[in-house]
Write a protein that holds these residues in place. Structure first.
Motif, PDB file in Angstrom:
ATOM      1  N   GLU A  43       0.859  -1.174   0.000  1.00 30.61           N
ATOM      2  CA  GLU A  43       0.000   0.000   0.000  1.00 30.61           C
ATOM      3  C   GLU A  43       0.900   1.230   0.000  1.00 30.61           C
ATOM      4  O   GLU A  43       1.855   1.309   0.772  1.00 30.61           O
ATOM      5  N   ARG A  99      -5.717  -0.381 -11.529  1.00 32.81           N
ATOM      6  CA  ARG A  99      -5.143   0.156 -10.292  1.00 32.81           C
ATOM      7  C   ARG A  99      -5.301   1.673 -10.306  1.00 32.81           C
ATOM      8  O   ARG A  99      -4.717   2.379 -11.127  1.00 32.81           O
ATOM      9  N   CYS A 100      -6.076   2.189  -9.370  1.00 31.85           N
ATOM     10  CA  CYS A 100      -6.384   3.619  -9.335  1.00 31.85           C
ATOM     11  C   CYS A 100      -5.227   4.404  -8.721  1.00 31.85           C
ATOM     12  O   CYS A 100      -4.582   3.961  -7.768  1.00 31.85           O
ATOM     13  N   TRP A 171      -9.724   5.929   2.990  1.00 30.46           N
ATOM     14  CA  TRP A 171     -10.781   5.359   2.137  1.00 30.46           C
ATOM     15  C   TRP A 171     -10.176   4.857   0.819  1.00 30.46           C
ATOM     16  O   TRP A 171     -10.490   3.756   0.357  1.00 30.46           O
ATOM     17  N   LEU A 172      -9.298   5.655   0.229  1.00 27.14           N
ATOM     18  CA  LEU A 172      -8.672   5.265  -1.034  1.00 27.14           C
ATOM     19  C   LEU A 172      -7.718   4.085  -0.851  1.00 27.14           C
ATOM     20  O   LEU A 172      -7.671   3.181  -1.695  1.00 27.14           O
ATOM     21  N   HIS A 174      -7.957   1.723   1.332  1.00 25.39           N
ATOM     22  CA  HIS A 174      -8.775   0.519   1.520  1.00 25.39           C
ATOM     23  C   HIS A 174      -9.278  -0.034   0.196  1.00 25.39           C
ATOM     24  O   HIS A 174      -9.655  -1.204   0.105  1.00 25.39           O
ATOM     25  N   ARG A 175      -9.280   0.794  -0.837  1.00 26.04           N
ATOM     26  CA  ARG A 175      -9.711   0.363  -2.171  1.00 26.04           C
ATOM     27  C   ARG A 175      -8.534   0.186  -3.124  1.00 26.04           C
ATOM     28  O   ARG A 175      -8.682   0.290  -4.335  1.00 26.04           O
ATOM     29  N   GLN A 176      -7.350  -0.053  -2.537  1.00 25.19           N
ATOM     30  CA  GLN A 176      -6.132  -0.382  -3.278  1.00 25.19           C
ATOM     31  C   GLN A 176      -5.635   0.736  -4.194  1.00 25.19           C
ATOM     32  O   GLN A 176      -4.938   0.485  -5.187  1.00 25.19           O
TER      33      GLN A 176
END
Length: 323
Positions: A43, A99-100, A171-172, A174-176
């Motif tokens: 992360e 992948r954001c 938040w981001l 947690h969403r990879q």
């Protein structure tokens, strides 16, 4: 592992390079390739400095006389958007399409009574000769200080008190997502007179101190500070100079480091290690992966064992004193 990687502004635009967009983009492309490989395993939150870039904007800003120059908080926001955009685009080019990568403008609260407002120490902009610096100081009413063999403009650099907007970063993550935040140390704001709202202030926050605070808030496993030298050195610039490979905060706190360069990096790393019990790394931008593998840079932790690199707690402090 959750990492916060802090990229130095001078590392993104190396000393001696012109302040061109081409050089900035070229350097960002190089670091993005490394960071993308790290992001595939961990992360990742990326912060970055903005000293050269905000200094350039301030010079351009002062050239137009029809309106008063914009304050440093607004210029800081511009650099955060500019460098964030470049990092986001180049990271996305190296990562899988799903992948954001997200760049966030980050406000950071500081204390309006911080004594740093009366004692500017943060270098921004180009490096000048002594004659150039003296002329600019007189013409622009700047504070000037030595930086290596040259001179640079210095501005107020208050300590970060609170990073605003940490929850969106969580938040981001947690969403990879790979997150770019707190660029240039964040946009400096203070509480207004009503005690509720906030307003910008004319300053530049040290990005390493903000990065350590953000890493602590995010419960990061490691803080990595990437700069333009390969380690923390004792007796820098002398025949006795030596790199430190491992050190404890109490060892480093017996020494003085330059306030405008290595000092805040060591302070940030020591603070993170002491407050979290986790390790911080300082080293070269080109060796991020090696630092994580333990084969490069300086590791600062509270763990046992003697410091490596001939560091003695009672050695004389041969670094320059903070300005």
């Amino acid at each position: 592992m959750r990492l916060v990687v802090a990229l130095g502004g001078n590392a993104l635009l190396r000393r001696g390079q012109s302040f061109s967009a081409e050089h900035l983009l070229e350097n960002v492309k190089g670091v993005a390739a490394q960071l993308a490989r790290v992001a595939l395993q961990h992360e990742l939150v990326v912060t970055h400095g903005n000293g050269p870039q905000i200094g350039l904007l301030a010079l351009q800003n002062s050239a137009y006389k029809a309106v008063a120059p914009y304050p440093l908080d607004m210029l800081g926001a511009q650099t955060e958007g500019m460098i964030g955009y470049l990092l986001e685009q180049e990271l996305a080019n190296h990562l899988p399409p799903d992948r954001c990568v997200a760049s966030l403008l980050t406000r950071v609260e500081v204390d309006p009574g911080d004594p740093a407002f009366q004692r500017p120490t943060k270098p921004i902009g180009p490096v000048y000769t002594k004659d150039e610096a003296d002329k600019l100081a007189q013409a622009m009413h700047w504070r000037i200080a030595a930086d290596g063999t040259g001179f640079r403009r210095v501005v107020a650099s208050p300590r970060p008190v609170r990073v605003l907007g940490v929850n969106p970063v969580r938040w981001l993550l947690h969403r990879q997502a790979v997150v770019i935040a707190a660029g240039g140390g964040g946009i400096p704001v203070v509480r207004a007179a009503d005690g509720k709202s906030r307003e910008g202030v004319d300053a530049v926050i040290d990005k390493d101190l903000t990065s350590a605070l953000l890493a602590q808030e995010l419960d990061a496993d490691c803080l990595l500070i990437a700069t333009d030298v390969d380690a923390v050195y004792l007796d820098w610039g002398t025949p006795q100079e030596r790199a430190l490979r491992k050190a404890r905060p109490r060892d480093l706190q017996a020494h003085l480091f330059p306030a405008g360069s290595m000092g805040p990096k060591v302070q940030a790393a020591c603070g993170f290690a002491l407050n979290t019990g986790k390790k911080a790394l300082i080293g070269s931008l080109a060796q991020i992966e090696e630092m994580l593998a333990g084969t490069a840079g300086t590791e600062i932790s509270t763990g046992g064992g003697a410091a490596q690199g001939n560091l003695k707690q009672h050695d004389p402090a041969l670094f320059s004193k903070p300005a």
